[in-house]
Design a protein around this motif. Structure first.
Motif, PDB file in Angstrom:
ATOM      1  N   GLY A  28      -6.942  -4.766  -5.495  1.00 44.16           N
ATOM      2  CA  GLY A  28      -5.798  -4.721  -6.402  1.00 44.16           C
ATOM      3  C   GLY A  28      -4.535  -5.273  -5.774  1.00 44.16           C
ATOM      4  N   ASP A  29      -3.487  -4.459  -5.713  1.00 40.03           N
ATOM      5  CA  ASP A  29      -2.191  -4.892  -5.170  1.00 40.03           C
ATOM      6  C   ASP A  29      -2.257  -5.216  -3.678  1.00 40.03           C
ATOM      7  N   GLN A  30      -3.291  -4.755  -3.003  1.00 37.19           N
ATOM      8  CA  GLN A  30      -3.465  -5.039  -1.574  1.00 37.19           C
ATOM      9  C   GLN A  30      -4.363  -6.256  -1.315  1.00 37.19           C
ATOM     10  N   LYS A  31      -4.633  -7.023  -2.362  1.00 37.14           N
ATOM     11  CA  LYS A  31      -5.544  -8.159  -2.236  1.00 37.14           C
ATOM     12  C   LYS A  31      -5.122  -9.083  -1.098  1.00 37.14           C
TER      13      LYS A  31
END
Length: 409
Positions: free
Chosen positions: A250-253
């Motif tokens: 997600g946002d840490q991709k």
């Protein structure tokens, strides 16, 4: 560009979409459960190369070692086994989350489906995976290989019970031959190259590949990579891993970069054109990276790549050879990784840009620094042992030799 290194950013689709949905975490769980149902299943190791990372000036360096996959020395069986399983499941009315090896090998399955023949084109690893799966499930397989394929790889495919031969064609022509023979004889085509009217099986193959990415996330735990480097032939592996990791993190991709050989860089050329059209590479594509010698991108894989990935890099053959030597001769107490030509190119690229001052421009473009945690996938072991030893033992295909033109291809 400098000394055969090219980089371009990957254009994003103009309209928002979710083409990576078929590579969701839930799908990934179903796929890995299917693979785990095989008696031969074992999770492949994730090599934590702490000493190499320190030497390269990175915060971390991880390599997923697919040489242990099902005893076949390469990752490709993941896609072949899942796509064949799904094809049979559709005919039997088995749901995705209920598909198992036991159900596919039940005597009643053979009675319902009869004798099946699966056909494919391959440089070696994919064909061996299809042959192995067909044999495991009590079925037949036919495999066509492009010219220049190693005899060792041909013999390995035949050892799994397939009818296999080396053609006088390049890879993409061999794919067309396999498709033609399948149409004429009623065989089931199992190919990760998609075209209009042939998309379901390539999509299942990509879902199968996602198993190794899912395993890697479990092995990494809370240690999230900042960069992932993925090699590309037609782009199915790259798309599969990119989609699963994007959905998972997600946002840490992480930043995801595609890596290809100069002589078969269809993903790079497609990205560079920025015109939303697939661009092909033709001819013999005589790279040492046989598994990546593909000139026509898979549309499904490309669509996922445009949604998930940041960069595409085209590089010389010696980068893969460098990666093979680095992984096979580890630093300190780091585990050794036996990686073939197509498996080692990503680690080779990272090692090269982190150690050569003349490639600082590429290191900066890729945003690699002392805080970077890098994840690579070594997709094959020494599937051509003679060439592996020629490179790792004898120093064939070095950067100096290629620059001066003193090695034969």
């Amino acid at each position: 560009m400098k000394d055969g290194f090219y980089i371009t950013d990957i254009p994003k689709a103009k309209e928002s979409s979710d083409v990576k949905a078929f590579l969701s975490v839930d799908h990934g769980k179903n796929v890995i459960d299917y693979h785990r149902s095989f008696p031969a299943y074992q999770e492949t190791p994730l090599a934590d190369l702490k000493e190499l990372a320190k030497k390269l000036g990175l915060a971390g360096m991880y390599v997923k070692d697919e040489s242990y996959r099902f005893g076949l020395n390469a990752f490709k069986v993941l896609g072949g086994s899942y796509s064949i399983g799904q094809w049979m499941a559709q005919k039997l009315g088995i749901k995705e989350n209920e598909l198992t090896y036991e159900k596919l090998t039940d005597p009643e399955t053979k009675k319902k489906l009869g004798d099946l023949t699966f056909v494919t084109a391959t440089d070696g690893n994919h064909g061996r995976g299809v042959a192995w799966t067909a044999r495991e499930l009590g079925q037949k397989s036919v495999v066509y290989m492009p010219k220049g394929s190693a005899e060792e790889r041909l013999n390995n495919i035949r050892a799994e019970g397939a009818e296999a031969s080396i053609t006088d064609m390049n890879y993409d022509e061999a794919v067309r031959l396999a498709n033609k023979m399948g149409d004429e004889k009623g065989w089931i085509m199992v190919q990760d190259t998609a075209w209009e009217g042939y998309e379901e099986i390539p999509r299942w193959i990509m879902q199968g590949y996602a198993t190794m990415a899912f395993e890697a996330t479990e092995q990494l735990g809370d240690d999230v990579p900042t960069h992932v480097f993925l090699q590309a032939g037609v782009g199915s592996l790259a798309g599969a891993v990119s989609g699963l990791l994007t959905n998972y993190y997600g946002d840490q991709k992480p930043i995801i970069t595609i890596v290809e050989p100069n002589k078969a860089d269809c993903i790079y050329k497609t990205a560079e054109a920025k015109d939303n059209k697939l661009h092909f590479v033709t001819g013999d594509m005589d790279t040492i990276m046989a598994g990546l010698a593909c000139g026509e991108p898979n549309q499904i894989g490309w669509d996922v790549i445009t949604e998930c990935d940041e960069y595409a890099v085209s590089c010389p053959d010696w980068v893969a050879a460098e990666g093979m030597r680095v992984l096979g001769n580890t630093v300190g107490t780091d585990p050794k990784v036996i990686s073939g030509e197509s498996g080692a190119v990503t680690a080779g690229l990272v090692a090269t840009v982190m150690t050569r001052p003349d490639l600082k421009w590429l290191k900066d473009e890729l945003k690699l620094d002392k805080n970077s945690k890098v994840l690579c996938f070594s997709t094959e072991g020494d599937t051509d042992r003679q060439n592996y030893r020629r490179i790792v033992w004898d120093g064939y295909c070095s950067s100096d030799a290629q620059a001066t033109g003193t090695y034969e291809k």
